[in-house]
Write an enzyme that holds these catalytic residues in place. Structure first.
Site, PDB file in Angstrom:
ATOM      1  N   LYS A  11     -72.659 104.522  25.388  1.00  0.00           N
ATOM      2  CA  LYS A  11     -71.493 105.141  26.061  1.00  0.00           C
ATOM      3  C   LYS A  11     -70.995 104.227  27.171  1.00  0.00           C
ATOM      4  O   LYS A  11     -71.736 103.378  27.689  1.00  0.00           O
ATOM      5  CB  LYS A  11     -71.839 106.529  26.641  1.00  0.00           C
ATOM      6  CG  LYS A  11     -72.913 106.536  27.754  1.00  0.00           C
ATOM      7  CD  LYS A  11     -72.378 106.339  29.157  1.00  0.00           C
ATOM      8  CE  LYS A  11     -73.507 106.186  30.166  1.00  0.00           C
ATOM      9  NZ  LYS A  11     -73.249 105.412  31.335  1.00  0.00           N
ATOM     10  N   ASP A 141     -78.005 111.868  30.865  1.00  0.00           N
ATOM     11  CA  ASP A 141     -77.056 111.369  29.860  1.00  0.00           C
ATOM     12  C   ASP A 141     -77.413 111.807  28.433  1.00  0.00           C
ATOM     13  O   ASP A 141     -76.611 111.602  27.516  1.00  0.00           O
ATOM     14  CB  ASP A 141     -77.030 109.826  29.862  1.00  0.00           C
ATOM     15  CG  ASP A 141     -76.262 109.265  31.053  1.00  0.00           C
ATOM     16  OD1 ASP A 141     -75.487 110.010  31.672  1.00  0.00           O
ATOM     17  OD2 ASP A 141     -76.448 108.061  31.340  1.00  0.00           O
TER      18      ASP A 141
HETATM   19  P1  ATP Z   1     -78.208 104.603  31.779  1.00  0.00           P
HETATM   20  O1  ATP Z   1     -76.814 104.120  31.442  1.00  0.00           O
HETATM   21  O2  ATP Z   1     -78.566 105.927  31.127  1.00  0.00           O
HETATM   22  O3  ATP Z   1     -78.559 104.511  33.236  1.00  0.00           O
HETATM   23  P2  ATP Z   1     -79.127 102.050  31.006  1.00  0.00           P
HETATM   24  O4  ATP Z   1     -78.268 101.676  29.824  1.00  0.00           O
HETATM   25  O5  ATP Z   1     -78.721 101.519  32.326  1.00  0.00           O
HETATM   26  O6  ATP Z   1     -79.217 103.606  31.050  1.00  0.00           O
HETATM   27  P3  ATP Z   1     -81.519 101.615  29.504  1.00  0.00           P
HETATM   28  O7  ATP Z   1     -81.053 100.661  28.459  1.00  0.00           O
HETATM   29  O8  ATP Z   1     -81.789 102.998  29.102  1.00  0.00           O
HETATM   30  O9  ATP Z   1     -80.584 101.584  30.785  1.00  0.00           O
HETATM   31  O10 ATP Z   1     -82.822 100.933  30.163  1.00  0.00           O
HETATM   32  C1  ATP Z   1     -83.320 101.255  31.422  1.00  0.00           C
HETATM   33  C2  ATP Z   1     -84.820 100.954  31.439  1.00  0.00           C
HETATM   34  O11 ATP Z   1     -85.461 101.924  30.643  1.00  0.00           O
HETATM   35  C3  ATP Z   1     -85.163  99.601  30.858  1.00  0.00           C
HETATM   36  O12 ATP Z   1     -85.583  98.762  31.885  1.00  0.00           O
HETATM   37  C4  ATP Z   1     -86.272  99.854  29.843  1.00  0.00           C
HETATM   38  O13 ATP Z   1     -87.469  99.210  30.195  1.00  0.00           O
HETATM   39  C5  ATP Z   1     -86.521 101.354  29.876  1.00  0.00           C
HETATM   40  N1  ATP Z   1     -86.445 102.017  28.554  1.00  0.00           N
HETATM   41  C6  ATP Z   1     -87.179 103.080  28.201  1.00  0.00           C
HETATM   42  N2  ATP Z   1     -86.891 103.482  26.962  1.00  0.00           N
HETATM   43  C7  ATP Z   1     -85.923 102.672  26.501  1.00  0.00           C
HETATM   44  C8  ATP Z   1     -85.221 102.604  25.264  1.00  0.00           C
HETATM   45  N3  ATP Z   1     -85.483 103.438  24.261  1.00  0.00           N
HETATM   46  N4  ATP Z   1     -84.255 101.679  25.149  1.00  0.00           N
HETATM   47  C9  ATP Z   1     -83.993 100.831  26.183  1.00  0.00           C
HETATM   48  N5  ATP Z   1     -84.666 100.832  27.349  1.00  0.00           N
HETATM   49  C10 ATP Z   1     -85.624 101.745  27.520  1.00  0.00           C
END
Ligand code: ATP
Length: 317
Positions: A11, A141
């Protein structure tokens, strides 16, 4: 033994406003969330043993209990112990395409896919509302990632009101592979710097959150007017992330100066910056221009478009 393969879209935030503090320690938010076609592929499969296993093709994605997809399976085991006893454990395979720690809800959409996948695997027949309620336990989210499309999200981000679908708006995403912005840091810093502007009383807080429903960007979305939407993009977190991360600011400025770019903004707490662009052809041209302007292999660029769906079944065996 059955398995399901699911598409789990990322998203972007078309709008993110921080309204105030909540008694639970989170921020009261008013957001507009938009699914995009850039997606991970998640497969879930029953195991003859009673454990949860996670595999991933991406070095930054943990495979232990810190993976949000693992947490989703664990939640289903806890909520439905009898079904778990009948069907056994679950193997989750994550084919990662969404940049990690990017503000694109990568972990949340993986968790959403696991909830949907286990519901199917175990024949639970949960409604979308029930799945979203489970999702809210895992993260703000996750409910949106289940439903997808375009939606207003208030509260912590888990209270959703669907908006008309936006299809075929092209998007260029830019993220430095090695650059991560902690979501917790961004919100904490925002509170430190701008907490004195927060709305304090509950009635005004609710009124402000509700005001987004009649806000100018919602009208632009109702009119499916990409140029107007692009002019009304907003993200309060840019106020703390851009001064601290000059590379993000530079991407933002570079996007804004490209022909064909309708508008640009950082997604969530960053560091991904996106641009809405008129056509696929222009999106490819913008991507090439950014690539030529920033000669850094650490910079990842993607062309994608708005999606009208959340978690979708790709195949079942
Ligand atoms: P959001 O936009 O919901 O804040 P994000 O896109 O910034 O999320 P993610 O890609 O979800 O961040 O990753 C954040 C942290 O979560 C990473 O540092 C990773 O180590 C951990 N993580 C846990 N599960 C997952 C997963 N299934 N996919 C990616 N990262 C994950």
């Amino acid at each position: 033994m059955r398995s399901y393969s699911l598409i789990a879209p990322a998203k972007i935030n078309l709008y993110l406003e921080i309204i105030g503090d909540r008694p639970d320690g989170f921020h009261e938010l008013a957001m507009i969330l938009q699914s995009i076609e850039l997606a991970d592929q998640i497969s879930v499969r029953s195991l003859s043993t009673d454990n949860i296993r996670v595999h991933s093709n991406h070095p930054q994605v943990p495979t232990d209990k810190s993976n949000l997809a693992y947490c989703a399976a664990e939640l289903m085991v806890k909520e439905f112990p009898d079904t778990f006893a009948k069907y056994g454990g679950v193997e989750i395979t994550i084919d990662k395409h969404i940049p990690v720690a990017a503000g694109l809800a990568g972990g949340s959409t993986n968790a959403a896919a696991v909830l949907v996948g286990i519901d199917l695997l175990w024949n639970l027949g949960l409604t979308q509302t029930e799945l979203e309620e489970l999702g809210a336990i895992l993260g703000s989210d996750v409910p949106f990632c289940i439903a997808g499309g375009t939606a207003i999200a208030t509260g912590r981000g888990e209270q959703l009101s669907p908006l008309p679908n936006l299809d075929n708006i092209y998007i260029v995403l830019a993220k430095y592979r090695s650059l991560e912005v902690s979501t917790a840091w961004a919100y904490k810093t925002y509170r430190q710097q701008f907490g004195n502007t927060y709305i304090q009383d509950t009635a005004s807080l609710v009124a402000r959150a509700n005001a987004v429903h009649s806000g100018p960007i919602v009208k632009a979305i109702a009119n499916k007017d990409a140029a107007d939407i692009a002019q009304k993009l907003h993200n309060d977190l840019e106020r703390v992330v851009l001064p601290e991360y000059p590379q993000v600011l530079q991407l933002r400025e570079l996007f804004a100066s490209q022909a064909g770019v309708l508008g640009t903004m950082m997604s969530g707490s960053g560091p991904t910056v996106f641009a809405l662009v008129e056509s696929q052809q222009q999106a490819e041209a913008v991507k090439q221009q950014i690539r030529a302007a920033i000669l850094d292999e650490d910079l990842e660029l993607f062309v994608t478009r708005t999606a009208t769906h959340g978690i979708k079944i790709a195949s079942s065996v």
